[in-house]
Design a protein around this motif. Structure first.
Motif, mmCIF file in Angstrom:
data_model
loop_
_atom_site.group_PDB
_atom_site.id
_atom_site.type_symbol
_atom_site.label_atom_id
_atom_site.label_comp_id
_atom_site.label_asym_id
_atom_site.label_seq_id
_atom_site.Cartn_x
_atom_site.Cartn_y
_atom_site.Cartn_z
ATOM 1 N N MET B 1 0.849 -1.173 -0.014
ATOM 2 C CA MET B 1 0.067 -0.077 0.212
ATOM 3 C C MET B 1 0.951 1.244 0.157
ATOM 4 O O MET B 1 1.752 1.144 0.582
ATOM 5 C CB MET B 1 -0.933 -0.361 1.451
ATOM 6 C CG MET B 1 -1.155 1.376 1.811
ATOM 7 S SD MET B 1 -2.444 0.597 3.203
ATOM 8 C CE MET B 1 -1.325 0.116 4.505
ATOM 9 N N TYR B 24 10.594 4.474 8.559
ATOM 10 C CA TYR B 24 9.769 3.524 7.529
ATOM 11 C C TYR B 24 9.385 4.438 6.056
ATOM 12 O O TYR B 24 9.354 3.703 5.251
ATOM 13 C CB TYR B 24 8.415 3.421 8.128
ATOM 14 C CG TYR B 24 8.480 2.683 9.694
ATOM 15 C CD1 TYR B 24 8.495 1.445 9.775
ATOM 16 C CD2 TYR B 24 8.930 3.380 10.801
ATOM 17 C CE1 TYR B 24 8.768 0.775 10.742
ATOM 18 C CE2 TYR B 24 8.985 2.586 11.917
ATOM 19 C CZ TYR B 24 8.835 1.271 12.009
ATOM 20 O OH TYR B 24 8.990 0.541 13.254
ATOM 21 N N LEU B 25 9.318 5.561 6.104
ATOM 22 C CA LEU B 25 8.967 6.316 4.728
ATOM 23 C C LEU B 25 10.109 7.416 4.323
ATOM 24 O O LEU B 25 10.927 7.559 5.267
ATOM 25 C CB LEU B 25 7.653 6.994 5.128
ATOM 26 C CG LEU B 25 6.452 5.934 5.729
ATOM 27 C CD1 LEU B 25 5.398 7.085 6.265
ATOM 28 C CD2 LEU B 25 5.976 5.310 4.329
ATOM 29 N N THR B 26 9.927 7.760 3.070
ATOM 30 C CA THR B 26 10.850 8.703 2.881
ATOM 31 C C THR B 26 10.531 9.891 3.192
ATOM 32 O O THR B 26 9.350 10.566 2.725
ATOM 33 C CB THR B 26 11.165 8.458 1.155
ATOM 34 O OG1 THR B 26 11.181 7.145 0.842
ATOM 35 C CG2 THR B 26 11.910 9.341 0.401
ATOM 36 N N ASN B 36 5.877 3.215 0.159
ATOM 37 C CA ASN B 36 5.280 1.993 0.201
ATOM 38 C C ASN B 36 5.374 1.190 1.341
ATOM 39 O O ASN B 36 6.477 1.195 1.790
ATOM 40 C CB ASN B 36 5.554 0.842 -0.857
ATOM 41 C CG ASN B 36 5.019 1.421 -2.302
ATOM 42 O OD1 ASN B 36 3.835 1.531 -2.338
ATOM 43 N ND2 ASN B 36 5.713 1.407 -3.500
ATOM 44 N N ILE B 37 4.422 0.602 1.861
ATOM 45 C CA ILE B 37 4.503 -0.121 3.374
ATOM 46 C C ILE B 37 3.472 -0.927 3.399
ATOM 47 O O ILE B 37 2.320 -0.961 2.726
ATOM 48 C CB ILE B 37 4.218 1.220 4.426
ATOM 49 C CG1 ILE B 37 4.823 0.530 5.668
ATOM 50 C CG2 ILE B 37 2.815 1.773 4.640
ATOM 51 C CD1 ILE B 37 4.818 1.897 6.789
ATOM 52 N N THR B 38 3.674 -2.281 4.149
ATOM 53 C CA THR B 38 2.898 -3.182 4.072
ATOM 54 C C THR B 38 1.876 -2.826 5.541
ATOM 55 O O THR B 38 2.101 -1.802 6.160
ATOM 56 C CB THR B 38 3.383 -4.267 4.580
ATOM 57 O OG1 THR B 38 4.036 -4.306 5.923
ATOM 58 C CG2 THR B 38 4.325 -4.822 3.491
ATOM 59 N N HIS B 83 9.633 8.446 -3.072
ATOM 60 C CA HIS B 83 10.125 7.178 -2.352
ATOM 61 C C HIS B 83 10.337 6.384 -3.787
ATOM 62 O O HIS B 83 10.702 5.056 -3.482
ATOM 63 C CB HIS B 83 8.742 6.444 -1.882
ATOM 64 C CG HIS B 83 7.436 6.423 -2.952
ATOM 65 N ND1 HIS B 83 6.840 7.555 -3.275
ATOM 66 C CD2 HIS B 83 7.193 5.486 -3.507
ATOM 67 C CE1 HIS B 83 6.145 7.069 -3.970
ATOM 68 N NE2 HIS B 83 6.009 5.569 -4.223
#
Lengths: 331, 88
Positions: B1, B24-26, B36-38, B83
């Motif tokens: 997602m 976790y994120l850019t 993008n991450i689950t 990202h």
């Protein structure tokens, strides 16, 4: 979800605030979210310290290093986090029993040849008269796979088939700058050989990353001799995936004129990709890996995942649940 | 997602929140992250944030996209990281 990162610039990789940070030579900083990285490929000159390696270990991120010419030179492979003595014993058992080893080795060659033929058949539609003789010859040769009784002669046959296949590239490729005379490595002697070498380097490490996510031990291969030096299971699996991934990327890049002679180092006879060329290739390669296909009853699966599924098939084979059948593209 | 995360945090805690998010994120702007991450990883991220946040003063918004089909990012001015950057 997690993605591979490619470092082309020279600089420093650091651990900061429990995440990774890349500092370019011009002091420009880029934060790399550690939880979004699956592996790091290093092409530039990179400074790093033990603290980073420790951090990479705890986050299970392997780092692959390539030399100036894009050849794989080695990896930082975190201490096995998925450690299974059981599977190593099984893998060794299948390696030591000659008929079991031959079965797996032949499966890999069989898969490779089937995928090679798929590629050729795809181009048969438009270039039937030129490509047909190649297909026939390869089909003829592939009948001998079953008869081979030892690894060296099987390897020789596989090499033979691949040679024929590479010759067919001359028919498949539309652009005269790229042609195949003979396969040359270290150094590759023309642009097409350079593309093949670079693509193969990438697929070896991609497969290694996937093996690393399973319990399998990449040190024990079947078609390729297990030795004191290198990983070999990834070389085995690469045989199957080279035609499906690397060669198709090469065909499309050349036929769509996306890669041209200007993307090679001119002063050394176009034998190596320059930085721009490498980036174009990697972009197409990553795109290919992330493409999803419908696969059996698993729904949509990316090629990257497909490689991992191949590892799980080996699991099942080792534990006697299901006989291994190599992946064969069905389109 | 694919998610876009933005926050308004009291100065006292903003540093800490920033540090958590960038694992976790850019980071693409001050107080804006994307990536993008689950589902599972997002939950871990949210748990970490909740530890630090003061729910009476701070706010975090997460926009979630199931696919990137309906996403188009236009940028004006200096180029900020994305990202999607593959090369560093």
């Amino acid at each position: 979800m997690k993605k591979a990162i490619y470092i082309f610039n020279d600089g420093q990789l650091k651990r900061k605030d429990n995440t990774l940070i890349f500092i370019k030579e011009n002091e420009e900083k880029r934060v790399i979210p550690v939880n979004a990285v699956s592996e790091i490929h290093v092409f530039g000159e990179l400074d790093l310290n033990k603290r980073v390696l420790e951090f990479l270990t705890s986050n299970k991120i392997p780092v692959y290093f390539y030399n100036y010419y894009g050849y794989y030179i080695g990896s930082y492979y975190p201490r096995d986090h998925l450690n299974s003595g059981m599977i190593i014993l099984k893998q060794a058992q299948f390696y030591l029993k000659k008929e079991e080893r031959m079965f797996l080795a032949k499966s890999f060659v069989y898969g490779a040849v089937a995928n090679i033929l798929k590629n050729l058949n795809y181009y048969k539609k438009s270039k039937e008269e030129y490509i047909k003789p190649f297909i026939e010859e390869i089909e003829e040769k592939s009948k001998e796979i079953d008869k081979k009784e030892d690894i060296p002669s099987l390897m020789a046959l596989e090499g033979d088939i691949r040679k024929k296949y590479y010759e067919a590239f001359n028919v498949i490729l539309n652009i005269g700058d790229f042609f195949f005379d003979k396969r040359t490595k270290r150094p590759p002697e023309n642009p097409l050989n350079a593309l093949i070498s670079f693509g193969n380097s990438l697929i070896y490490t991609t497969i290694l990353s996937q093996i690393y996510r399973t319990h399998l031990d990449p040190r024990i291969g079947y078609l390729h001799e297990t030795n004191h030096r290198s990983f070999s299971l990834n070389l085995d699996l690469a045989e199957i995936f080279k035609p499906v991934i690397v060669d198709r990327v090469i065909f499309s890049l050349i036929n769509k004129n996306q890669i041209q002679l200007k993307h090679f180092e001119e002063d050394i006879d176009f034998a190596y990709l320059n930085e721009k060329g490498k980036q174009i290739f990697i972009r197409a390669f990553e795109e290919k890996l992330n493409t999803t296909i419908k696969y059996k009853n698993l729904g949509k699966v990316s090629y990257r995942k497909l490689i991992r599924l191949e590892c799980y098939k080996l699991y099942k084979h080792f534990f006697g649940e299901q006989i291994y059948q190599p992946f064969i593209a069905n389109w | 997602m694919f998610v876009i995360l933005v926050y308004d945090i009291n100065e006292k805690r903003v540093q800490k929140i920033h540090k958590i998010c960038k694992k976790y994120l850019t980071p693409v702007q001050n107080s804006v992250f994307e990536g993008n991450i689950t589902q599972a990883t997002l939950r871990i991220l949210k748990d970490e944030l909740k530890e630090i946040m003061d729910e009476n003063e701070d706010s975090v918004l997460i926009y979630k996209f199931r696919t990137k089909k309906y996403y188009d990012r236009e940028s004006i001015g200096i180029k900020k990281p994305s990202h999607e950057d593959l090369f560093l």
